[in-house]
Motif scaffolding. Structure first.
Motif, PDB file in Angstrom:
ATOM      1  N   LYS B 228       0.843  -1.198   0.000  1.00 25.99           N
ATOM      2  CA  LYS B 228       0.000   0.000   0.000  1.00 25.99           C
ATOM      3  C   LYS B 228       0.881   1.251   0.000  1.00 25.99           C
ATOM      4  CE  LYS B 228      -3.993   1.744   2.535  1.00 25.99           C
ATOM      5  NZ  LYS B 228      -4.602   1.745   3.850  1.00 25.99           N
ATOM      6  N   TRP B 229       1.980   1.185   0.745  1.00 26.50           N
ATOM      7  CA  TRP B 229       2.879   2.341   0.825  1.00 26.50           C
ATOM      8  C   TRP B 229       3.459   2.645  -0.556  1.00 26.50           C
ATOM      9  CZ3 TRP B 229       7.610   4.081  -0.470  1.00 26.50           C
ATOM     10  CH2 TRP B 229       8.038   5.276   0.125  1.00 26.50           C
ATOM     11  N   VAL B 230       3.938   1.608  -1.232  1.00 25.46           N
ATOM     12  CA  VAL B 230       4.552   1.808  -2.557  1.00 25.46           C
ATOM     13  C   VAL B 230       3.515   2.387  -3.524  1.00 25.46           C
ATOM     14  CG1 VAL B 230       5.571   0.612  -4.547  1.00 25.46           C
ATOM     15  CG2 VAL B 230       6.348   0.053  -2.237  1.00 25.46           C
ATOM     16  N   ALA B 231       2.296   1.855  -3.469  1.00 22.19           N
ATOM     17  CA  ALA B 231       1.242   2.353  -4.371  1.00 22.19           C
ATOM     18  C   ALA B 231       0.954   3.831  -4.077  1.00 22.19           C
ATOM     19  CB  ALA B 231      -0.022   1.521  -4.185  1.00 22.19           C
ATOM     20  N   THR B 232       0.902   4.195  -2.811  1.00 20.50           N
ATOM     21  CA  THR B 232       0.655   5.594  -2.440  1.00 20.50           C
ATOM     22  C   THR B 232       1.803   6.477  -2.892  1.00 20.50           C
ATOM     23  OG1 THR B 232      -0.432   4.757  -0.456  1.00 20.50           O
ATOM     24  CG2 THR B 232       0.050   7.105  -0.491  1.00 20.50           C
ATOM     25  N   ASP B 275      10.531  -3.431  -2.376  1.00 19.18           N
ATOM     26  CA  ASP B 275       9.967  -3.634  -3.702  1.00 19.18           C
ATOM     27  C   ASP B 275      11.110  -3.498  -4.708  1.00 19.18           C
ATOM     28  OD1 ASP B 275       8.778  -3.319  -6.222  1.00 19.18           O
ATOM     29  OD2 ASP B 275       6.966  -2.436  -5.377  1.00 19.18           O
ATOM     30  N   PRO B 276      11.782  -4.601  -5.018  1.00 18.15           N
ATOM     31  CA  PRO B 276      12.987  -4.531  -5.854  1.00 18.15           C
ATOM     32  C   PRO B 276      12.788  -3.833  -7.204  1.00 18.15           C
ATOM     33  CG  PRO B 276      12.780  -6.704  -4.891  1.00 18.15           C
ATOM     34  CD  PRO B 276      11.531  -5.970  -4.551  1.00 18.15           C
ATOM     35  N   SER B 277      11.638  -4.031  -7.841  1.00 21.35           N
ATOM     36  CA  SER B 277      11.493  -3.417  -9.173  1.00 21.35           C
ATOM     37  C   SER B 277      11.330  -1.899  -9.049  1.00 21.35           C
ATOM     38  CB  SER B 277      10.329  -4.039  -9.945  1.00 21.35           C
ATOM     39  OG  SER B 277       9.127  -3.694  -9.328  1.00 21.35           O
TER      40      SER B 277
END
Lengths: 115, 398
Positions: B228-232, B275-277
Protein backbone atom coordinates in the motif's frame (compact mmCIF):
# COMPACT_ATOMS: atom_id res chain seq x y z
CA UNK A 1 62.60 54.77 -27.22
CA UNK A 2 60.13 52.06 -28.04
CA UNK A 3 57.21 51.92 -25.54
CA UNK A 4 56.28 48.39 -26.61
CA UNK A 5 59.64 46.92 -25.63
CA UNK A 6 59.20 46.51 -21.80
CA UNK A 7 55.82 44.82 -22.35
CA UNK A 8 57.26 42.50 -24.95
CA UNK A 9 60.10 41.63 -22.64
CA UNK A 10 57.65 40.81 -19.86
CA UNK A 11 55.61 38.58 -22.17
CA UNK A 12 58.71 36.75 -23.33
CA UNK A 13 59.81 36.12 -19.76
CA UNK A 14 56.39 35.09 -18.55
CA UNK A 15 55.99 32.33 -21.10
CA UNK A 16 59.56 31.11 -21.32
CA UNK A 17 59.98 27.36 -20.65
CA UNK A 18 62.26 28.10 -17.73
CA UNK A 19 59.74 30.42 -16.12
CA UNK A 20 56.99 27.76 -16.48
CA UNK A 21 59.33 25.24 -14.90
CA UNK A 22 60.16 27.58 -12.05
CA UNK A 23 56.48 28.17 -11.35
CA UNK A 24 55.83 24.42 -11.29
CA UNK A 25 58.66 23.93 -8.79
CA UNK A 26 57.47 26.83 -6.63
CA UNK A 27 53.87 25.55 -6.48
CA UNK A 28 55.10 22.06 -5.64
CA UNK A 29 57.28 23.35 -2.83
CA UNK A 30 54.48 25.36 -1.24
CA UNK A 31 52.16 22.37 -1.49
CA UNK A 32 54.80 20.17 0.12
CA UNK A 33 55.04 22.67 2.97
CA UNK A 34 51.25 22.59 3.40
CA UNK A 35 51.36 18.78 3.62
CA UNK A 36 54.21 18.82 6.11
CA UNK A 37 52.36 21.40 8.20
CA UNK A 38 49.37 19.02 8.32
CA UNK A 39 46.90 21.40 6.72
CA UNK A 40 45.15 18.45 5.05
CA UNK A 41 43.07 17.86 8.19
CA UNK A 42 41.43 21.27 7.75
CA UNK A 43 39.62 20.02 4.64
CA UNK A 44 36.93 18.59 6.95
CA UNK A 45 35.46 22.10 6.81
CA UNK A 46 34.30 21.17 3.29
CA UNK A 47 31.65 18.89 4.78
CA UNK A 48 30.74 21.35 7.51
CA UNK A 49 32.76 19.63 10.22
CA UNK A 50 34.88 21.55 12.68
CA UNK A 51 38.57 20.57 12.72
CA UNK A 52 38.79 20.75 16.53
CA UNK A 53 35.26 20.60 17.92
CA UNK A 54 35.07 24.39 18.29
CA UNK A 55 32.97 26.56 15.98
CA UNK A 56 34.87 27.09 12.73
CA UNK A 57 36.91 30.30 12.87
CA UNK A 58 38.37 32.60 10.23
CA UNK A 59 41.85 31.11 10.58
CA UNK A 60 40.57 27.58 9.92
CA UNK A 61 38.69 28.77 6.83
CA UNK A 62 41.80 30.59 5.60
CA UNK A 63 44.04 27.53 6.13
CA UNK A 64 41.52 25.32 4.31
CA UNK A 65 41.42 27.73 1.36
CA UNK A 66 45.21 27.98 1.34
CA UNK A 67 45.64 24.19 1.35
CA UNK A 68 42.98 23.63 -1.31
CA UNK A 69 44.49 26.26 -3.60
CA UNK A 70 47.91 24.64 -3.52
CA UNK A 71 46.54 21.10 -3.64
CA UNK A 72 44.59 21.79 -6.82
CA UNK A 73 47.49 23.81 -8.20
CA UNK A 74 49.79 20.85 -7.56
CA UNK A 75 47.41 18.32 -9.12
CA UNK A 76 46.01 20.37 -11.99
CA UNK A 77 48.48 23.17 -12.81
CA UNK A 78 51.93 21.72 -12.09
CA UNK A 79 51.72 18.88 -14.64
CA UNK A 80 50.33 21.31 -17.24
CA UNK A 81 53.22 23.73 -16.63
CA UNK A 82 55.76 20.90 -16.83
CA UNK A 83 54.26 19.49 -20.01
CA UNK A 84 54.03 22.96 -21.60
CA UNK A 85 57.66 23.73 -20.83
CA UNK A 86 58.63 20.35 -22.26
CA UNK A 87 56.65 21.08 -25.44
CA UNK A 88 58.24 24.54 -25.74
CA UNK A 89 61.76 23.23 -25.16
CA UNK A 90 61.23 20.47 -27.70
CA UNK A 91 59.84 22.80 -30.36
CA UNK A 92 62.65 25.26 -29.71
CA UNK A 93 65.25 22.54 -30.08
CA UNK A 94 63.56 21.20 -33.22
CA UNK A 95 63.40 24.64 -34.81
CA UNK A 96 67.06 25.19 -33.89
CA UNK A 97 68.04 21.90 -35.50
CA UNK A 98 66.03 22.63 -38.64
CA UNK A 99 67.50 26.16 -38.73
CA UNK A 100 71.02 24.79 -38.39
CA UNK A 101 70.44 22.16 -41.06
CA UNK A 102 68.96 24.80 -43.41
CA UNK A 103 71.96 27.04 -42.79
CA UNK A 104 74.31 24.11 -43.41
CA UNK A 105 72.44 23.33 -46.64
CA UNK A 106 72.78 26.95 -47.73
CA UNK A 107 76.48 26.95 -46.87
CA UNK A 108 76.95 23.71 -48.84
CA UNK A 109 75.09 25.23 -51.77
CA UNK A 110 77.28 28.36 -51.54
CA UNK A 111 80.47 26.28 -51.46
CA UNK A 112 79.26 24.23 -54.43
CA UNK A 113 78.35 27.34 -56.40
CA UNK A 114 81.79 28.85 -55.68
CA UNK A 115 83.45 25.62 -56.85
CA UNK B 1 60.03 42.90 -32.73
CA UNK B 2 56.54 43.31 -31.25
CA UNK B 3 55.16 40.86 -33.78
CA UNK B 4 57.82 38.26 -32.95
CA UNK B 5 57.20 38.54 -29.19
CA UNK B 6 53.46 38.20 -29.63
CA UNK B 7 53.98 35.18 -31.84
CA UNK B 8 56.22 33.58 -29.24
CA UNK B 9 53.63 34.28 -26.50
CA UNK B 10 50.92 32.78 -28.70
CA UNK B 11 53.10 29.73 -29.23
CA UNK B 12 53.50 29.37 -25.46
CA UNK B 13 49.75 29.67 -24.93
CA UNK B 14 49.19 26.97 -27.52
CA UNK B 15 51.73 24.81 -25.68
CA UNK B 16 49.86 25.39 -22.41
CA UNK B 17 46.59 24.50 -24.11
CA UNK B 18 48.10 21.36 -25.60
CA UNK B 19 49.54 20.40 -22.19
CA UNK B 20 46.12 20.88 -20.59
CA UNK B 21 44.50 18.82 -23.36
CA UNK B 22 46.93 16.00 -22.62
CA UNK B 23 46.82 16.23 -18.80
CA UNK B 24 43.15 16.68 -17.91
CA UNK B 25 41.80 13.61 -19.73
CA UNK B 26 44.69 11.55 -18.29
CA UNK B 27 44.57 12.91 -14.73
CA UNK B 28 42.03 10.35 -13.48
CA UNK B 29 44.50 7.54 -14.24
CA UNK B 30 46.54 8.66 -11.22
CA UNK B 31 43.51 8.36 -8.93
CA UNK B 32 41.82 5.35 -10.51
CA UNK B 33 41.36 2.62 -7.92
CA UNK B 34 42.30 -1.01 -8.18
CA UNK B 35 38.82 -2.30 -7.40
CA UNK B 36 40.20 -5.41 -5.68
CA UNK B 37 41.56 -3.09 -2.97
CA UNK B 38 38.02 -1.80 -2.33
CA UNK B 39 35.83 -4.83 -2.91
CA UNK B 40 36.77 -8.35 -1.91
CA UNK B 41 36.67 -10.61 -4.94
CA UNK B 42 34.71 -13.52 -3.42
CA UNK B 43 33.98 -13.02 0.23
CA UNK B 44 35.68 -11.36 3.13
CA UNK B 45 36.67 -7.75 3.59
CA UNK B 46 38.76 -5.73 1.16
CA UNK B 47 41.96 -4.03 2.41
CA UNK B 48 40.51 -0.52 2.13
CA UNK B 49 37.29 -1.47 3.91
CA UNK B 50 39.33 -3.09 6.64
CA UNK B 51 41.45 0.05 7.05
CA UNK B 52 38.38 2.32 7.26
CA UNK B 53 36.75 -0.09 9.70
CA UNK B 54 39.93 -0.12 11.81
CA UNK B 55 39.69 3.66 12.25
CA UNK B 56 35.98 3.46 13.09
CA UNK B 57 36.50 0.61 15.57
CA UNK B 58 39.35 2.54 17.18
CA UNK B 59 36.88 5.33 17.92
CA UNK B 60 34.72 2.89 19.88
CA UNK B 61 37.71 1.56 21.78
CA UNK B 62 39.06 4.97 22.76
CA UNK B 63 36.37 7.09 24.48
CA UNK B 64 38.49 10.27 24.35
CA UNK B 65 39.01 9.97 20.62
CA UNK B 66 35.31 9.27 20.10
CA UNK B 67 34.24 12.26 22.18
CA UNK B 68 36.46 14.54 20.08
CA UNK B 69 35.22 13.07 16.81
CA UNK B 70 31.57 13.38 17.86
CA UNK B 71 32.10 16.96 19.10
CA UNK B 72 33.54 17.91 15.70
CA UNK B 73 30.31 16.77 14.01
CA UNK B 74 27.83 18.00 16.60
CA UNK B 75 29.00 21.60 16.23
CA UNK B 76 27.13 21.60 12.91
CA UNK B 77 24.68 18.71 13.00
CA UNK B 78 23.56 16.44 15.84
CA UNK B 79 21.95 14.09 13.29
CA UNK B 80 25.39 13.05 12.06
CA UNK B 81 26.22 11.67 15.48
CA UNK B 82 23.16 9.42 15.22
CA UNK B 83 23.53 8.47 11.57
CA UNK B 84 27.20 7.71 12.06
CA UNK B 85 26.09 5.06 14.55
CA UNK B 86 23.49 3.59 12.17
CA UNK B 87 25.86 3.30 9.22
CA UNK B 88 28.60 1.81 11.38
CA UNK B 89 26.22 -0.79 12.84
CA UNK B 90 24.99 -1.65 9.33
CA UNK B 91 28.59 -1.94 8.13
CA UNK B 92 29.57 -4.15 11.05
CA UNK B 93 26.53 -6.37 10.51
CA UNK B 94 27.62 -6.92 6.93
CA UNK B 95 31.21 -7.47 8.00
CA UNK B 96 30.10 -9.98 10.62
CA UNK B 97 28.20 -11.90 7.93
CA UNK B 98 31.23 -11.68 5.62
CA UNK B 99 33.62 -12.87 8.34
CA UNK B 100 32.00 -15.26 10.82
CA UNK B 101 35.38 -15.72 12.52
CA UNK B 102 35.40 -12.13 13.71
CA UNK B 103 31.67 -11.96 14.49
CA UNK B 104 32.27 -11.73 18.23
CA UNK B 105 34.46 -8.64 17.91
CA UNK B 106 31.98 -6.88 15.62
CA UNK B 107 28.93 -7.80 17.71
CA UNK B 108 30.59 -6.38 20.80
CA UNK B 109 30.99 -2.97 19.16
CA UNK B 110 27.50 -3.11 17.64
CA UNK B 111 26.02 -3.77 21.09
CA UNK B 112 28.01 -0.94 22.63
CA UNK B 113 26.78 1.48 19.97
CA UNK B 114 23.15 0.37 20.27
CA UNK B 115 23.13 0.47 24.07
CA UNK B 116 24.75 3.90 24.24
CA UNK B 117 22.40 5.30 21.59
CA UNK B 118 19.30 4.10 23.41
CA UNK B 119 20.67 5.33 26.74
CA UNK B 120 21.27 8.80 25.30
CA UNK B 121 17.79 8.85 23.83
CA UNK B 122 16.26 7.83 27.17
CA UNK B 123 18.35 10.25 29.23
CA UNK B 124 18.42 13.27 26.93
CA UNK B 125 15.29 12.79 24.82
CA UNK B 126 14.92 12.52 21.05
CA UNK B 127 16.00 16.14 20.57
CA UNK B 128 19.54 15.14 21.48
CA UNK B 129 19.93 13.59 18.02
CA UNK B 130 17.86 16.16 16.10
CA UNK B 131 18.78 19.59 14.80
CA UNK B 132 17.74 22.51 16.99
CA UNK B 133 14.82 23.57 14.81
CA UNK B 134 12.96 20.42 15.87
CA UNK B 135 12.05 22.26 19.09
CA UNK B 136 10.43 25.10 17.18
CA UNK B 137 7.43 23.07 15.99
CA UNK B 138 5.11 20.47 17.45
CA UNK B 139 5.01 16.84 16.40
CA UNK B 140 1.57 15.62 15.35
CA UNK B 141 1.63 12.79 17.89
CA UNK B 142 0.85 13.45 21.55
CA UNK B 143 4.30 12.35 22.57
CA UNK B 144 7.12 13.75 20.42
CA UNK B 145 8.33 10.89 18.24
CA UNK B 146 10.51 11.05 15.17
CA UNK B 147 10.58 8.33 12.52
CA UNK B 148 14.23 9.27 12.03
CA UNK B 149 15.11 8.13 15.54
CA UNK B 150 12.71 5.18 15.80
CA UNK B 151 13.42 3.91 12.27
CA UNK B 152 17.19 3.92 12.50
CA UNK B 153 17.24 2.59 16.07
CA UNK B 154 14.99 -0.28 15.03
CA UNK B 155 17.19 -0.85 11.99
CA UNK B 156 20.28 -1.09 14.21
CA UNK B 157 18.50 -3.58 16.48
CA UNK B 158 17.31 -5.57 13.46
CA UNK B 159 20.74 -5.64 11.81
CA UNK B 160 22.28 -6.91 15.03
CA UNK B 161 19.64 -9.59 15.40
CA UNK B 162 20.09 -10.66 11.77
CA UNK B 163 23.70 -11.51 12.58
CA UNK B 164 22.87 -13.27 15.85
CA UNK B 165 19.68 -13.18 17.90
CA UNK B 166 19.70 -11.33 21.21
CA UNK B 167 16.50 -12.01 23.04
CA UNK B 168 16.49 -8.78 25.06
CA UNK B 169 16.56 -6.78 21.80
CA UNK B 170 13.41 -8.50 20.51
CA UNK B 171 10.85 -6.62 22.66
CA UNK B 172 12.81 -3.37 22.22
CA UNK B 173 12.60 -3.73 18.46
CA UNK B 174 8.94 -4.75 18.56
CA UNK B 175 8.08 -1.65 20.56
CA UNK B 176 9.74 0.55 17.91
CA UNK B 177 8.14 -1.35 15.02
CA UNK B 178 4.67 -0.96 16.55
CA UNK B 179 5.27 2.76 17.01
CA UNK B 180 6.55 3.12 13.42
CA UNK B 181 3.48 1.40 11.96
CA UNK B 182 1.16 3.46 14.16
CA UNK B 183 2.83 6.73 13.13
CA UNK B 184 2.95 5.85 9.45
CA UNK B 185 -0.60 4.57 9.10
CA UNK B 186 -1.89 7.72 10.80
CA UNK B 187 -0.42 9.93 8.05
CA UNK B 188 -2.54 10.59 4.93
CA UNK B 189 0.32 9.44 2.66
CA UNK B 190 1.43 6.65 5.01
CA UNK B 191 4.50 8.58 6.08
CA UNK B 192 5.55 9.86 9.48
CA UNK B 193 7.41 12.96 10.61
CA UNK B 194 11.14 13.15 11.15
CA UNK B 195 10.71 16.75 12.31
CA UNK B 196 7.45 18.55 13.12
CA UNK B 197 5.33 18.45 9.93
CA UNK B 198 8.38 17.37 7.96
CA UNK B 199 8.42 13.86 6.54
CA UNK B 200 11.70 12.70 5.01
CA UNK B 201 11.71 9.99 2.38
CA UNK B 202 15.10 8.81 3.65
CA UNK B 203 13.71 8.09 7.13
CA UNK B 204 10.43 6.61 5.88
CA UNK B 205 12.14 4.14 3.55
CA UNK B 206 14.62 3.19 6.31
CA UNK B 207 11.51 2.42 8.39
CA UNK B 208 10.06 0.30 5.57
CA UNK B 209 13.29 -1.70 5.31
CA UNK B 210 13.14 -2.21 9.06
CA UNK B 211 9.57 -3.51 8.82
CA UNK B 212 10.75 -6.05 6.25
CA UNK B 213 13.58 -7.12 8.55
CA UNK B 214 11.19 -7.49 11.47
CA UNK B 215 8.99 -9.75 9.31
CA UNK B 216 11.99 -11.99 8.73
CA UNK B 217 13.05 -12.00 12.38
CA UNK B 218 9.75 -12.18 14.17
CA UNK B 219 7.42 -13.77 11.64
CA UNK B 220 5.18 -10.70 11.45
CA UNK B 221 3.65 -9.73 8.12
CA UNK B 222 3.73 -6.14 6.98
CA UNK B 223 3.58 -6.99 3.28
CA UNK B 224 0.10 -5.49 2.79
CA UNK B 225 1.22 -2.24 4.37
CA UNK B 226 4.42 -2.17 2.30
CA UNK B 227 2.42 -2.75 -0.90
CA UNK B 228 0.00 0.00 0.00
CA UNK B 229 2.88 2.34 0.83
CA UNK B 230 4.55 1.81 -2.56
CA UNK B 231 1.24 2.35 -4.37
CA UNK B 232 0.65 5.59 -2.44
CA UNK B 233 4.20 6.82 -3.05
CA UNK B 234 3.90 6.15 -6.78
CA UNK B 235 0.81 8.32 -7.04
CA UNK B 236 1.40 11.02 -4.45
CA UNK B 237 5.09 11.34 -3.61
CA UNK B 238 6.76 11.39 -7.00
CA UNK B 239 7.99 14.34 -8.99
CA UNK B 240 6.16 14.03 -12.32
CA UNK B 241 9.02 15.32 -14.49
CA UNK B 242 11.87 13.19 -13.20
CA UNK B 243 9.83 10.29 -11.82
CA UNK B 244 11.94 10.46 -8.64
CA UNK B 245 10.57 10.36 -5.11
CA UNK B 246 10.44 13.66 -3.23
CA UNK B 247 12.98 13.96 -0.47
CA UNK B 248 10.77 15.81 2.01
CA UNK B 249 7.12 16.73 2.31
CA UNK B 250 4.47 17.73 4.80
CA UNK B 251 2.32 15.17 6.56
CA UNK B 252 -0.32 15.57 3.82
CA UNK B 253 2.26 14.89 1.09
CA UNK B 254 2.83 18.50 -0.02
CA UNK B 255 6.43 18.56 -1.27
CA UNK B 256 8.90 20.66 0.72
CA UNK B 257 11.99 19.63 -1.19
CA UNK B 258 11.98 17.99 -4.59
CA UNK B 259 14.02 14.91 -5.44
CA UNK B 260 17.48 15.15 -3.88
CA UNK B 261 20.63 13.14 -4.34
CA UNK B 262 21.38 13.18 -0.62
CA UNK B 263 18.17 11.19 -0.18
CA UNK B 264 17.40 9.13 -3.30
CA UNK B 265 20.48 6.87 -3.33
CA UNK B 266 19.78 5.52 0.15
CA UNK B 267 16.03 5.49 -0.54
CA UNK B 268 16.50 3.23 -3.56
CA UNK B 269 18.84 1.00 -1.54
CA UNK B 270 16.25 0.60 1.25
CA UNK B 271 13.54 -0.13 -1.32
CA UNK B 272 15.59 -3.08 -2.57
CA UNK B 273 14.18 -5.26 0.19
CA UNK B 274 10.72 -3.70 0.02
CA UNK B 275 9.97 -3.63 -3.70
CA UNK B 276 12.99 -4.53 -5.85
CA UNK B 277 11.49 -3.42 -9.17
CA UNK B 278 10.51 -0.01 -7.77
CA UNK B 279 14.01 0.24 -6.28
CA UNK B 280 15.60 -0.52 -9.66
CA UNK B 281 13.37 2.07 -11.31
CA UNK B 282 14.35 4.75 -8.78
CA UNK B 283 18.05 3.94 -9.06
CA UNK B 284 17.94 4.02 -12.86
CA UNK B 285 16.19 7.40 -12.81
CA UNK B 286 18.60 8.80 -10.22
CA UNK B 287 21.52 7.53 -12.28
CA UNK B 288 20.12 9.27 -15.38
CA UNK B 289 19.23 12.53 -13.66
CA UNK B 290 22.02 12.95 -11.09
CA UNK B 291 25.07 10.86 -11.95
CA UNK B 292 27.80 12.51 -13.98
CA UNK B 293 31.30 11.52 -15.07
CA UNK B 294 33.82 14.09 -16.30
CA UNK B 295 37.26 12.97 -17.49
CA UNK B 296 36.92 9.73 -15.53
CA UNK B 297 35.83 11.42 -12.28
CA UNK B 298 32.35 10.47 -11.11
CA UNK B 299 30.12 12.58 -8.94
CA UNK B 300 26.44 13.17 -8.25
CA UNK B 301 24.32 16.28 -8.41
CA UNK B 302 21.92 17.12 -5.63
CA UNK B 303 18.98 18.04 -7.88
CA UNK B 304 17.74 16.88 -11.27
CA UNK B 305 17.59 19.44 -14.08
CA UNK B 306 13.86 19.98 -13.53
CA UNK B 307 14.13 20.97 -9.86
CA UNK B 308 16.43 23.52 -8.26
CA UNK B 309 16.86 23.68 -4.50
CA UNK B 310 19.26 25.54 -2.31
CA UNK B 311 22.34 23.98 -0.72
CA UNK B 312 21.89 22.82 2.87
CA UNK B 313 23.54 20.63 5.50
CA UNK B 314 22.46 17.48 3.59
CA UNK B 315 23.71 18.49 0.15
CA UNK B 316 27.00 19.81 1.51
CA UNK B 317 28.86 22.35 -0.57
CA UNK B 318 27.95 22.40 -4.26
CA UNK B 319 30.85 22.80 -6.69
CA UNK B 320 29.91 25.61 -9.05
CA UNK B 321 29.63 24.87 -12.80
CA UNK B 322 29.84 21.09 -12.23
CA UNK B 323 26.94 21.12 -9.72
CA UNK B 324 28.70 18.34 -7.80
CA UNK B 325 27.28 17.77 -4.33
CA UNK B 326 29.44 16.26 -1.59
CA UNK B 327 26.43 14.73 0.21
CA UNK B 328 24.87 13.28 -2.89
CA UNK B 329 28.19 11.95 -4.20
CA UNK B 330 28.97 10.23 -0.89
CA UNK B 331 25.60 8.49 -0.76
CA UNK B 332 25.82 7.65 -4.48
CA UNK B 333 28.55 5.22 -3.43
CA UNK B 334 25.90 3.24 -1.56
CA UNK B 335 23.56 3.30 -4.55
CA UNK B 336 26.26 2.30 -7.05
CA UNK B 337 27.54 -0.53 -4.87
CA UNK B 338 24.05 -1.80 -3.94
CA UNK B 339 22.96 -1.87 -7.58
CA UNK B 340 26.31 -3.29 -8.75
CA UNK B 341 26.91 -0.33 -11.05
CA UNK B 342 30.64 -1.00 -11.33
CA UNK B 343 31.44 1.66 -13.96
CA UNK B 344 29.94 4.49 -11.92
CA UNK B 345 31.32 3.05 -8.70
CA UNK B 346 34.86 3.11 -10.09
CA UNK B 347 34.41 6.71 -11.25
CA UNK B 348 33.06 7.70 -7.81
CA UNK B 349 36.00 6.10 -6.01
CA UNK B 350 38.36 7.89 -8.42
CA UNK B 351 36.83 11.17 -7.22
CA UNK B 352 37.05 10.01 -3.62
CA UNK B 353 40.79 9.50 -4.03
CA UNK B 354 41.12 12.87 -5.72
CA UNK B 355 38.94 15.16 -3.64
CA UNK B 356 38.24 13.52 -0.28
CA UNK B 357 41.87 13.63 0.87
CA UNK B 358 42.54 10.10 2.15
CA UNK B 359 44.73 9.92 5.22
CA UNK B 360 46.42 6.57 5.95
CA UNK B 361 47.96 6.03 9.38
CA UNK B 362 48.98 2.78 11.07
CA UNK B 363 46.74 0.52 8.98
CA UNK B 364 43.78 2.86 9.40
CA UNK B 365 42.17 5.00 6.75
CA UNK B 366 39.97 8.03 7.01
CA UNK B 367 39.04 10.78 4.60
CA UNK B 368 40.01 14.24 5.80
CA UNK B 369 37.31 16.03 3.79
CA UNK B 370 34.76 13.74 5.43
CA UNK B 371 33.86 12.99 9.06
CA UNK B 372 32.83 9.94 11.07
CA UNK B 373 29.40 9.63 9.43
CA UNK B 374 30.87 10.18 5.95
CA UNK B 375 33.50 7.53 6.52
CA UNK B 376 30.86 5.14 7.89
CA UNK B 377 28.82 5.69 4.70
CA UNK B 378 31.91 4.92 2.60
CA UNK B 379 32.59 1.82 4.67
CA UNK B 380 28.99 0.67 4.29
CA UNK B 381 29.22 1.07 0.51
CA UNK B 382 32.31 -1.17 0.49
CA UNK B 383 30.85 -4.00 2.60
CA UNK B 384 27.09 -3.93 2.00
CA UNK B 385 25.44 -6.95 0.47
CA UNK B 386 25.19 -9.90 2.87
CA UNK B 387 22.59 -8.33 5.18
CA UNK B 388 20.14 -7.40 2.43
CA UNK B 389 20.82 -10.75 0.70
CA UNK B 390 19.94 -12.58 3.90
CA UNK B 391 16.68 -10.64 4.19
CA UNK B 392 15.77 -11.32 0.56
CA UNK B 393 16.63 -15.02 0.88
CA UNK B 394 14.48 -15.33 4.00
CA UNK B 395 11.63 -13.51 2.28
CA UNK B 396 11.80 -15.87 -0.68
CA UNK B 397 11.94 -18.90 1.61
CA UNK B 398 8.87 -17.75 3.51
Amino acid sequence: MNPIQPRAHWLDRMFSPHMLLRRAVMLSLVFLLCEVAGLRVYTCILCGTSPDGQPVGVLAVFLTGFYLFFYFAFICAVPVLLLASLILLTTKRLSKISKTSTETDHEKQDINSVR
Amino acid sequence: MKHAVLLRALGSLIALGAAAAIWFPAMHLFFRPNMDDYFAVKSGISPKARAIAAYQLDLWKDPGKRTREVARMRTSNAEWDFMGRTFLVLSLANMALHEPDRQEEYLKVMDRIIEETIRFENDKGIYFFLMDYAREGKFSSDQPASIFIDGETALMLGARRMVRERTDYKPMMKQRIDRLVKMMTKGPVLCAESYPNECWMFCNTVALATLRISDVLDGSDHSAFLKKWVATAKTKLIDVKSGLLFSSFGLDGTPLDGPEGSSIWMVSHCLQIVDPSFANDQYARARKELATTVFGFGYAKEWPACWRGSPDIDSGPIVPVLDASAGSSGLALIGASAFKDSVYLKALITSLNFAAFPNKQNNTLRYCASNQVGDAVILYSLVNGPLWDKVLRAKKAS
